[in-house]
Design an enzyme around this catalytic site. Structure first.
Site, mmCIF file in Angstrom:
data_model
loop_
_atom_site.group_PDB
_atom_site.id
_atom_site.type_symbol
_atom_site.label_atom_id
_atom_site.label_comp_id
_atom_site.label_asym_id
_atom_site.label_seq_id
_atom_site.Cartn_x
_atom_site.Cartn_y
_atom_site.Cartn_z
ATOM 1 N N ARG A 48 27.124 43.209 39.136
ATOM 2 C CA ARG A 48 25.668 43.010 39.185
ATOM 3 C C ARG A 48 25.291 42.047 40.307
ATOM 4 N NH1 ARG A 48 25.840 40.096 33.725
ATOM 5 N NH2 ARG A 48 27.799 39.586 34.716
ATOM 6 N N VAL A 133 50.747 37.328 33.876
ATOM 7 C CA VAL A 133 51.509 36.888 32.696
ATOM 8 C C VAL A 133 51.470 35.370 32.601
ATOM 9 C CG1 VAL A 133 53.742 36.918 31.516
ATOM 10 C CG2 VAL A 133 53.070 38.861 32.931
ATOM 11 N N LYS A 206 52.110 42.017 28.555
ATOM 12 C CA LYS A 206 52.901 40.992 29.248
ATOM 13 C C LYS A 206 54.397 41.205 28.998
ATOM 14 C CE LYS A 206 49.051 37.790 28.938
ATOM 15 N NZ LYS A 206 48.394 36.798 28.092
HETATM 16 N N1 LIG Z 1 40.134 34.724 32.032
HETATM 17 C C1 LIG Z 1 41.398 34.354 31.948
HETATM 18 O O1 LIG Z 1 41.720 33.280 31.418
HETATM 19 C C2 LIG Z 1 42.485 35.236 32.506
HETATM 20 C C3 LIG Z 1 43.828 34.816 32.439
HETATM 21 C C4 LIG Z 1 44.826 35.616 32.992
HETATM 22 C C5 LIG Z 1 44.487 36.823 33.568
HETATM 23 N N2 LIG Z 1 43.176 37.225 33.581
HETATM 24 C C6 LIG Z 1 42.882 38.522 34.177
HETATM 25 O O2 LIG Z 1 42.011 38.322 35.269
HETATM 26 C C7 LIG Z 1 41.144 39.450 35.415
HETATM 27 C C8 LIG Z 1 39.700 38.954 35.437
HETATM 28 O O3 LIG Z 1 39.418 38.283 34.231
HETATM 29 P P1 LIG Z 1 38.086 37.399 34.072
HETATM 30 O O4 LIG Z 1 38.265 36.643 32.800
HETATM 31 O O5 LIG Z 1 37.785 36.658 35.309
HETATM 32 O O6 LIG Z 1 36.994 38.552 33.862
HETATM 33 P P2 LIG Z 1 35.395 38.398 33.887
HETATM 34 O O7 LIG Z 1 34.999 36.967 33.725
HETATM 35 O O8 LIG Z 1 34.863 39.406 32.942
HETATM 36 O O9 LIG Z 1 35.012 38.821 35.387
HETATM 37 C C9 LIG Z 1 35.102 40.136 35.841
HETATM 38 C C10 LIG Z 1 34.432 40.224 37.207
HETATM 39 O O10 LIG Z 1 34.590 41.557 37.681
HETATM 40 C C11 LIG Z 1 33.308 42.045 38.062
HETATM 41 N N3 LIG Z 1 33.297 43.489 37.861
HETATM 42 C C12 LIG Z 1 33.339 44.165 36.683
HETATM 43 N N4 LIG Z 1 33.306 45.486 36.911
HETATM 44 C C13 LIG Z 1 33.241 45.651 38.245
HETATM 45 C C14 LIG Z 1 33.158 46.767 39.109
HETATM 46 N N5 LIG Z 1 33.144 48.002 38.599
HETATM 47 N N6 LIG Z 1 33.088 46.557 40.445
HETATM 48 C C15 LIG Z 1 33.084 45.310 40.947
HETATM 49 N N7 LIG Z 1 33.149 44.199 40.181
HETATM 50 C C16 LIG Z 1 33.237 44.370 38.854
HETATM 51 C C17 LIG Z 1 32.301 41.305 37.227
HETATM 52 O O11 LIG Z 1 31.046 41.338 37.866
HETATM 53 P P3 LIG Z 1 29.774 40.537 37.281
HETATM 54 O O12 LIG Z 1 30.025 39.087 37.621
HETATM 55 O O13 LIG Z 1 28.626 41.103 38.024
HETATM 56 O O14 LIG Z 1 29.763 40.803 35.817
HETATM 57 C C18 LIG Z 1 32.932 39.929 37.183
HETATM 58 O O15 LIG Z 1 32.569 39.188 38.313
HETATM 59 C C19 LIG Z 1 41.507 40.385 34.262
HETATM 60 O O16 LIG Z 1 42.451 41.332 34.688
HETATM 61 C C20 LIG Z 1 42.152 39.454 33.243
HETATM 62 O O17 LIG Z 1 43.056 40.113 32.388
HETATM 63 C C21 LIG Z 1 42.186 36.460 33.071
#
Ligand SMILES: NC(=O)c1ccc[n+]([C@@H]2O[C@H](COP(=O)([O-])OP(=O)(O)OC[C@H]3O[C@@H](n4cnc5c(N)ncnc54)[C@H](OP(=O)(O)O)[C@@H]3O)[C@@H](O)[C@H]2O)c1
Length: 429
Positions: A48, A133, A206
């Site tokens: 967005r 992981v 993982k």
């Molecule tokens: N959060 C953690 O602690 C953590 C830890 C380890 C690994 N991870 C991994 O890291 C990744 C991201 O996690 P997160 O927690 O950062 O997720 P998140 O907060 O939900 O952020 C996702 C981002 O991707 C964007 N997005 C979603 N759909 C999209 C599309 N079709 N095209 C372009 N951009 C898109 C969203 O845009 P908007 O901002 O506009 O919504 C948002 O900026 C995942 O694979 C997760 O498993 C996360």
């Protein structure tokens, strides 16, 4: 130092992506010195527009991630969108258009790691995913590189912070599962829909990644046995305490004793309080690696969160940029060992079984006979009786999961067994 910057496309700017962008900006000089060239944030793809994104030039933000990865001048694509699509297509498109990729996407790597590695190899590019992981904890690089000359026999870990928080709460306060989950949700440790965590899907992804790297064998998500922790009760914790144990949701990747096969599984298990994993509290993660030459190694730290996860992403970004400047690539997929991935029935471990039985003479002998008939040897039995009903707690010696399943099926058919209250594996001894 090269003055022409390496260009980075950031796909996703949420919890992790916003921290990646922040560290890239605030540590720009250090990163440039460590890499040998500046790194420039060349574009940020999100879902967005119109949302305030602190510290990010609005001119860099786009909703057209495909156009960004197809630009042709991007050196590294950092994928922190999550999920399977569009992340998978964006990563393969990035390789086709000359970029290397850093990803934090465990779900995608566990499901399609082999195909993505093949695409990276075909185009001579890197695919790094340390953050997929256990968040900030260096684990993939130690397994892939530091232990590349050793033989890993076992990886045993707490790789999901949400479930560890809930189980730790149950252990320390005597709370039931729902009460502990509610607290985890209120404190932001559990998502509104906690299924991926509490049913073990996240840990299973993982486990598949870790087993593949540790054993140089392709381990698919479907190969991982998975059992969630929603059935764990306060009574299970009391039983565990009586045995000098606690309960953790564990990811366990093991080589068989003859070395010919491996297994990967996720389930709640009792572990002795003396085991290092027993003292991993709250939302922390820890992974215990056992290898032939090094012996026992423990990796511990924050397994999630924007900043810890971004630390792992940045580490990969630096490594990939260095490779790029050297005209080289880092290690790709190593699946040469091609070991058989055995089903859960072949896993050999100990079991803690709690039975509700009739409180009358001969019951214990009947139950013991069923165990013996299935080749499962009993270590200890504890019986408590009250008002014609009794509970019988049996702890076994090591036996195969298939034998244990057969035993439990036969026990359920006994008139004197009113129910099987719980079955818990005992690990880490
Ligand atoms: N959060 C953690 O602690 C953590 C830890 C380890 C690994 N991870 C991994 O890291 C990744 C991201 O996690 P997160 O927690 O950062 O997720 P998140 O907060 O939900 O952020 C996702 C981002 O991707 C964007 N997005 C979603 N759909 C999209 C599309 N079709 N095209 C372009 N951009 C898109 C969203 O845009 P908007 O901002 O506009 O919504 C948002 O900026 C995942 O694979 C997760 O498993 C996360």
């Amino acid at each position: 130092m090269r003055t022409r910057p390496l260009k980075v496309a950031l796909l996703g700017c949420g919890v992790v992506g916003s921290e990646v962008a922040r560290i890239m900006t605030t540590h720009a000089d250090d990163l440039a010195a460590r890499i040998g060239a500046p790194v420039e944030l060349a574009g940020v793809a999100v879902r967005r527009t119109g949302k305030e994104r602190e510290g990010i030039d609005p001119a860099l933000v786009t909703t057209d991630a495909t156009a960004l990865v197809k630009r042709g001048d991007i050196d590294v694509v950092v994928e922190v969108i999550g999920g399977i699509e569009p992340a998978r297509t964006l990563i393969t498109t990035a390789f086709e258009h000359g970029a290397s990729v850093v990803s934090a996407n465990k779900a995608l790597l566990a499901q399609d790691g082999a195909a993505l590695h093949a695409a990276a190899g075909e185009h001579g590019k890197d695919l790094y995913y340390e953050a997929a992981v256990a968040g900030a904890i260096p684990l993939i690089r130690p397994l892939r590189e530091s232990l590349a000359g050793d033989k890993v026999n076992r990886v045993l870990g707490i790789v999901n912070g949400t479930t560890n928080f809930i189980l730790d709460k149950m252990d320390s306060t005597g709370a039931g599962y729902q009460e502990a989950l509610d607290e985890a949700t209120a404190l932001g440790y559990a998502e509104a829909d906690p299924t991926a965590d509490v049913e073990g899907f996240d840990a299973a992804a993982k486990a598949a990644i870790l087993a593949g790297i540790a054993f140089h064998t392709r381990v698919r998500l479907d190969d991982v046995y998975r059992e969630g922790m929603t059935e764990v009760t306060a009574a299970d914790f009391r039983s565990a305490a009586e045995m000098g144990c606690t309960i953790k949701l564990l990811a366990i990747c093991e080589r068989s004793r003859d070395g010919a096969s491996v297994t990967a599984r996720v389930h709640p298990a009792m572990i002795p309080l003396s085991h290092p994993l027993a003292s991993v509290r709250g939302a922390y993660n820890a992974v215990f690696v056992e290898s032939e030459a090094a012996g026992q190694l423990m990796f511990y730290g924050p397994g999630a969160g924007g900043s810890p996860t971004a630390s792992a992403v940045l580490g990969d970004l630096v490594a990939v940029c260095r490779n790029r400047l050297n005209g080289a690539t880092g290690p790709g997929e190593s699946a040469y060992a091609d070991l058989t991935v055995s089903p859960m029935g072949d896993v050999v471990t100990r079991y803690h079984i709690s039975l509700d039985v009739a409180d009358k003479p001969g019951v214990l002998a009947q139950v013991a006979t069923v165990f013996a008939e299935h080749g499962v040897s009993i270590d200890t039995v504890r019986q408590q009786g009250k008002d014609g009903e009794a509970s019988l707690v049996v702890v076994t010696h090591r036996a195969s999961d298939a034998s244990l399943t057969g035993t439990v099926e036969a026990l359920r058919k006994l008139d004197t067994v009113r129910g099987v209250a719980s079955i818990m594996r005992v690990e880490g001894e």
